[in-house]
Design a protein around this motif. Sequence first.
Motif, PDB file in Angstrom:
ATOM      1  N   VAL A 129      35.469 -10.741  30.357  1.00  0.00           N
ATOM      2  CA  VAL A 129      34.204 -10.004  30.400  1.00  0.00           C
ATOM      3  C   VAL A 129      33.836  -9.557  28.990  1.00  0.00           C
ATOM      4  N   PRO A 130      32.587  -9.757  28.561  1.00  0.00           N
ATOM      5  CA  PRO A 130      32.203  -9.297  27.213  1.00  0.00           C
ATOM      6  C   PRO A 130      32.108  -7.771  27.155  1.00  0.00           C
ATOM      7  N   VAL A 131      33.012  -7.171  26.406  1.00  0.00           N
ATOM      8  CA  VAL A 131      33.062  -5.711  26.246  1.00  0.00           C
ATOM      9  C   VAL A 131      32.828  -5.381  24.779  1.00  0.00           C
ATOM     10  N   ARG A 132      32.067  -4.330  24.517  1.00  0.00           N
ATOM     11  CA  ARG A 132      31.738  -3.956  23.143  1.00  0.00           C
ATOM     12  C   ARG A 132      32.488  -2.688  22.736  1.00  0.00           C
ATOM     13  N   ALA A 180      46.015 -10.866  30.282  1.00  0.00           N
ATOM     14  CA  ALA A 180      45.553 -10.476  31.622  1.00  0.00           C
ATOM     15  C   ALA A 180      44.353  -9.540  31.588  1.00  0.00           C
ATOM     16  N   TYR A 181      44.203  -8.759  30.531  1.00  0.00           N
ATOM     17  CA  TYR A 181      43.105  -7.791  30.452  1.00  0.00           C
ATOM     18  C   TYR A 181      42.820  -7.478  28.991  1.00  0.00           C
ATOM     19  N   GLN A 182      41.701  -6.805  28.768  1.00  0.00           N
ATOM     20  CA  GLN A 182      41.378  -6.284  27.446  1.00  0.00           C
ATOM     21  C   GLN A 182      41.180  -4.780  27.567  1.00  0.00           C
ATOM     22  N   ASN A 240      26.985  -3.818  28.363  1.00  0.00           N
ATOM     23  CA  ASN A 240      25.685  -4.352  27.949  1.00  0.00           C
ATOM     24  C   ASN A 240      24.898  -4.931  29.129  1.00  0.00           C
ATOM     25  N   ALA A 241      25.006  -4.273  30.282  1.00  0.00           N
ATOM     26  CA  ALA A 241      24.237  -4.699  31.443  1.00  0.00           C
ATOM     27  C   ALA A 241      22.748  -4.504  31.172  1.00  0.00           C
ATOM     28  N   GLU A 242      21.941  -5.417  31.657  1.00  0.00           N
ATOM     29  CA  GLU A 242      20.489  -5.220  31.554  1.00  0.00           C
ATOM     30  C   GLU A 242      20.068  -4.126  32.530  1.00  0.00           C
TER      31      GLU A 242
END
Length: 398
Positions: free
Chosen positions: A44-47, A23-25, A208-210
Motif C-alpha cells: 500500500v502506498p504510505v507517505r 510482510a508490512y511497512q 492519500n485517499a481522494e
Amino acid sequence: MNMHSRIGNNITISDIRIDKGPAYQELSALIDDEKVWFRFPADVPVRARPEAFIPFCLFDAMLRKVPIVIHPDFPVSAELLTGFEEIQDIYTCWNSDLNRTQLVATAGIQDEKSADVYCCFSGGIDSSYSYAKHRDKITHLLVLEGFDQLKDKSGWKKCVADRKAFADQEHKKLVDVTHNAIEFLGKRKLHWVPVLGSILACLGVTLNAETFIVPSSNTYADLFPCGSHPLLEVNWSTENTKIIHDGCEASRTRKTEFVAQFQDLLDQLQVCCYSQCDNCGNCSKCVRTSIILDVLGKNSASLPDYQSHGELKQLQPYDNGTLSYMDDFAVFMHKHGRHDIKKQLLKMKRNYIITSNMTMIAKTILGNRVRNLKQKFFPRPWEAYRTGLVARKSILDD
C-alpha cells in the motif's frame, strides 16, 4: 517515558519515517522521544507525513496548555492547519477542561492526488450501510485493529481474513492497520474514544485517499459529543483528501433494513460488543441486530438467530444514547406489527426514565456528597483518565 512526569514547554513530533519489511511497512514518529507507529500492508502506498500523529498529541496539549511542534522537515497540509482551529473550537465547546493550543508546523505542498476511495469497514451495521451506499465508488476497505481492546491476536488474524475474503469477493483492496495507539495514550491517562474519528481521518490523509468515508454511529437527531462526529472528521480534510462522516441520515433500524437487501453483506456481519472476529449472539449489538433480521424474515450466516423475548433484557437502556436506540426499535416494531416486542421495549424505556429521574432528584437534593462517596468506593473506568469529551464537573454542581 511517562509524559505526565515530564515538564516541557511543548509536545514535539519528529523523526517521521517508513521502515519496510517483507510482510508490512511501519510508519512511525517520535512524540516527545517516544515511538508511535502504524503498520500497513507492504503493497500500500504510505507517505511519511505528520498528520497521523497529531491526534495523539491533541488532548495532552490542550490540557497542559502547550503547543504541538512538528519538525520543519515534515510539512503539514495548509488546509488541515486551518481545520485544526475549528477542531479546537468544537472540543473546547464540549469540554471546559480543555484549552486552545497552537500547531506549530510548516505548510507544505501535497503529493499528486490519487483516485482511491476508502471506507472504514469493521463489518458492522454502520460500515456495511456506508459500503452498500457507495459500493460502486469504493476502491479500498480499511480495518483498524483492536479499539475494542481485543487481546487475542488470533482473533485479529481471523478478523482480517474474514474482511479480506469479503474484499476479494468484491474486487476491493483490504488495508488492515495495526498500531500502538491504545498503549501510548494509556500511559498518558488519556482514553482513545475522544480521538478515534480523528485517528481514522488522519490515516486517510496518510494513505492519500481522494475520499475517506468514516461511517456514523448516530443520527442527526441524536448527535452528542463523540470522538467520531460529523463536525470533527471533515476538519481533518486536506487539499488531496476529503473526509466524509457518512450515514447520519439513517437510524440503526433503517440501516439494517437497507443492508438486509444484500445477502452477501448480511453473511459477513460482525456486530458483537466483545469480539472483532465472532458474534456471541447474546450481547446488546448481537441481539438488536438478530431481532431486526428476524422481523424482516432475514438471517445472517455469521450471526445466531434471535431466540426469545428473554433476550430483550440485553437492550435495557443505560444512558440517553441507548434510550434513542430504544425509541428507534419501538417505532420499527410498531411499523412491522410486532406489538409484543414493542410493549416490552416501552416498559424498559419507562423503567429507565423513572430510575434516571429519581437519581437526578436525589442528586439535586443531596448535592455532590452521594456522588463523591460513590466515586470513592465504586469508581467508574473513565475516572482513571485525565479528561473526556465533556467536562467532568461543572461549577454549577457545587
